[in-house]
Structure formats: C-alpha cells, structure tokens
Design a protein around this motif. Structure first.
Motif, short mmCIF file in Angstrom:
data_model
loop_
_atom_site.label_atom_id
_atom_site.label_comp_id
_atom_site.label_asym_id
_atom_site.label_seq_id
_atom_site.Cartn_x
_atom_site.Cartn_y
_atom_site.Cartn_z
N SER A 120 49.99 42.05 40.92
CA SER A 120 50.39 42.65 39.64
C SER A 120 49.53 43.88 39.37
O SER A 120 48.50 44.10 40.02
CB SER A 120 50.24 41.64 38.50
N PHE A 121 49.99 44.70 38.43
CA PHE A 121 49.27 45.91 38.03
C PHE A 121 48.96 45.81 36.54
O PHE A 121 49.84 45.49 35.74
CB PHE A 121 50.12 47.16 38.29
N LYS A 122 47.71 46.06 36.18
CA LYS A 122 47.31 46.03 34.77
C LYS A 122 46.66 47.35 34.41
O LYS A 122 45.71 47.78 35.07
CB LYS A 122 46.35 44.86 34.50
N PHE A 123 47.19 47.99 33.38
CA PHE A 123 46.69 49.31 32.98
C PHE A 123 45.29 49.22 32.42
O PHE A 123 44.99 48.39 31.56
CB PHE A 123 47.63 49.92 31.94
N ASN A 124 44.41 50.07 32.93
CA ASN A 124 43.04 50.16 32.45
C ASN A 124 42.92 51.46 31.64
O ASN A 124 42.90 52.55 32.22
CB ASN A 124 42.05 50.18 33.62
N PRO A 125 42.87 51.36 30.31
CA PRO A 125 42.84 52.57 29.47
C PRO A 125 41.62 53.45 29.72
O PRO A 125 41.67 54.67 29.54
CB PRO A 125 42.85 52.01 28.04
N GLN A 126 40.50 52.84 30.16
CA GLN A 126 39.30 53.64 30.42
C GLN A 126 39.46 54.50 31.67
O GLN A 126 38.94 55.62 31.75
CB GLN A 126 38.08 52.73 30.57
N LEU A 127 40.17 53.96 32.66
CA LEU A 127 40.39 54.70 33.91
C LEU A 127 41.64 55.57 33.85
O LEU A 127 41.75 56.55 34.57
CB LEU A 127 40.51 53.72 35.08
N TYR A 145 45.85 43.67 40.87
CA TYR A 145 45.36 42.30 40.75
C TYR A 145 46.03 41.43 41.81
O TYR A 145 47.25 41.48 41.99
CB TYR A 145 45.66 41.74 39.36
N LEU A 146 45.22 40.67 42.52
CA LEU A 146 45.70 39.72 43.52
C LEU A 146 45.43 38.33 42.99
O LEU A 146 44.28 37.95 42.78
CB LEU A 146 44.97 39.93 44.85
N ASN A 147 46.52 37.60 42.73
CA ASN A 147 46.40 36.25 42.15
C ASN A 147 45.49 36.27 40.92
O ASN A 147 44.57 35.46 40.79
CB ASN A 147 45.90 35.25 43.20
N GLU A 176 40.97 46.08 42.87
CA GLU A 176 41.18 47.53 43.00
C GLU A 176 40.18 48.17 43.95
O GLU A 176 40.57 48.97 44.82
CB GLU A 176 41.09 48.19 41.62
N ASN A 177 38.91 47.86 43.83
CA ASN A 177 37.90 48.48 44.69
C ASN A 177 37.85 47.84 46.08
O ASN A 177 37.66 48.54 47.08
CB ASN A 177 36.52 48.39 44.03
N GLU A 178 38.04 46.53 46.14
CA GLU A 178 37.92 45.82 47.42
C GLU A 178 39.01 46.19 48.42
O GLU A 178 38.79 46.11 49.63
CB GLU A 178 37.93 44.31 47.17
N ILE A 179 40.17 46.61 47.93
CA ILE A 179 41.26 46.93 48.85
C ILE A 179 41.20 48.36 49.36
O ILE A 179 42.01 48.76 50.20
CB ILE A 179 42.64 46.68 48.21
N ARG A 180 40.24 49.15 48.88
CA ARG A 180 40.16 50.57 49.25
C ARG A 180 39.16 50.84 50.37
O ARG A 180 38.89 52.00 50.69
CB ARG A 180 39.77 51.41 48.03
N THR A 181 38.62 49.81 50.99
CA THR A 181 37.61 50.00 52.03
C THR A 181 38.25 50.41 53.36
O THR A 181 39.44 50.21 53.59
CB THR A 181 36.81 48.71 52.26
#
Length: 231
Positions: free
Chosen positions: A71-78, A84-86, A91-96
């Motif tokens: 799923s995707f959840k909007f982060n207003p700060q970013l 989101y996985l389960n 977000e950061n862990e999948i970008r390695t």
C-alpha cells in the motif's frame, strides 16, 4: 476538465519517479511508483530467504504472494506517498543496491507481474493518476492519454544512482552501480513477460543532458497539450 492518465516508462535511474512526483503534485493527481511495488515484493523475498546471491526459489515466492499486501500512504512532511509492505513502512529499505540487484529477476515472474498489474490498474481506474515503471504504457494502461518513455546513457544513469546511494550513506562503488544498471537493462528488455519497450504512441525523452526543471517544463507542455484535447 477531465483528468487524464499519464504513463511514464523507461530504463532504470532515468528519473522517472522524480518527475512523476513533480507532475502529480503540480496537477493534484495520484502518484503510483510501480517499481516500488516490485521492490517491495523483492524485499519480502529477501527477508524470507527466497532470493539471495546465486539462489532464487521462485516457486516459494509465488506460493506466498497471497501473504503480500502493498500500500501507499501519503507523508505530508515528505510530500509523497511512502511504500508499506504488510502495513510496515519499507520506503528506505527497498531503495538499496542489494534490492536493486534482485528486483529485475523477481519482476520476470509472471505471477508477480499479474498480481501487481491488477493492483496498478485498480489504483488508476478513475484517471487522474501518474504512474511510472517498465510496462505502464504497454500493459497496465495501454489506453493512457499521455505516454512518455524516459531514456539516458547507462553511464549517466549510473552516476545519478551512485550519487543517490552515497547521499544515503551506503558504501558502494560507481563500477558496481554501472554493472547493476547494465544488467537490469538487459533483463528488463529481454524478459518473456512484459519486457521493457517503448509504446508505439509514447513520446521519448532523452534526459542525458537535461536538468530537472527543463525536464519538468518539457513534460508539462506535453500534459497541457494532451489536456486541451480532452475538452
């Protein structure tokens, strides 16, 4: 004015996600990073021991697809939606680079593609969406009103990716990143199921020597022309 669907395809590290976010924010559209969905499945496979160096138990991954919810959840700060996985923010862990090294192999699996394409089509069925990936204009949204195909030299893309990873604090070499870019290009364009290809009606944009603002302005001009046609 009716909302359109914007499909952005292209090679890895061409800045598809960056410009897709810019366009979506400017238009007030929903942005969907389809590549992040494949990265999330890859991360799940890694966490469960289904894939590692010189080993890939594709059957085990397919058998566990029912246990994967993305799923995707909007982060207003970013200012953008995080992945989101389960119900866990990855977000950061999948970008390695490690995930990057395996994601094309996972994306080759037909059952994985079928599951994610169904989710992607559901997310965009109302229009007003900007989605980027490898097969958005050819498979996910073949009737999208605007299709773009992003490209750049492998060396340029490797330099961009290397800078991103270093900025995140990862320990990588440019040579390793270049090898990853070239290997992903080969796998993405040669896989049997939904290979990376430019849709016949897609507009190609080579951003090898293009800045972010220039690229944004060029694409927004195309968006404006497309929107006028819908009136």
């Amino acid at each position: 004015m009716s909302k359109i669907t914007i499909a952005i395809d292209g090679f890895s590290s061409t800045g598809k996600s960056t410009v897709a976010k810019q366009i979506a924010n400017h238009l007030g559209y929903v942005y969907v990073d389809s590549g992040a969905m494949y990265r999330a499945v890859t991360f799940y496979a890694m966490q469960n021991g289904f894939i590692k160096e010189n080993y890939f138990n594709a059957e085990a991954l397919v058998a566990n697809l029912k246990n994967i919810t993305i799923s995707f959840k909007f982060n207003p700060q970013l200012g953008f939606a995080e992945v989101y996985l389960n119900n866990r923010n990855v977000e950061n862990e999948i970008r390695t680079l490690e995930v990057s090294n395996f994601v094309s192999k996972v994306a080759e699996i037909s059952e994985v593609r079928q599951k994610l394409v169904e989710q992607q089509q559901h997310l965009g069925k109302q229009g007003g969406v900007v989605m980027d990936g490898r097969d958005i204009g050819t498979v996910v949204f073949p009737h999208a009103e605007l299709k773009l195909f992003m490209t750049a030299s492998s060396e340029t893309r490797a330099k961009r990716r290397y800078s991103e990873l270093i900025a995140r604090g990862e320990t990588v070499t440019y040579e390793a990143v270049l090898k990853n870019v070239q290997e992903r290009d080969y796998i993405d364009t040669n896989r049997e199921d939904s290979p990376l290809a430019k849709a016949e009606d897609a507009i190609e944009i080579d951003n090898s020597h293009m800045g972010l603002q220039e690229q944004f302005d060029k694409i927004m001009q195309l968006v404006k022309v497309t929107l006028k046609k819908q009136v």
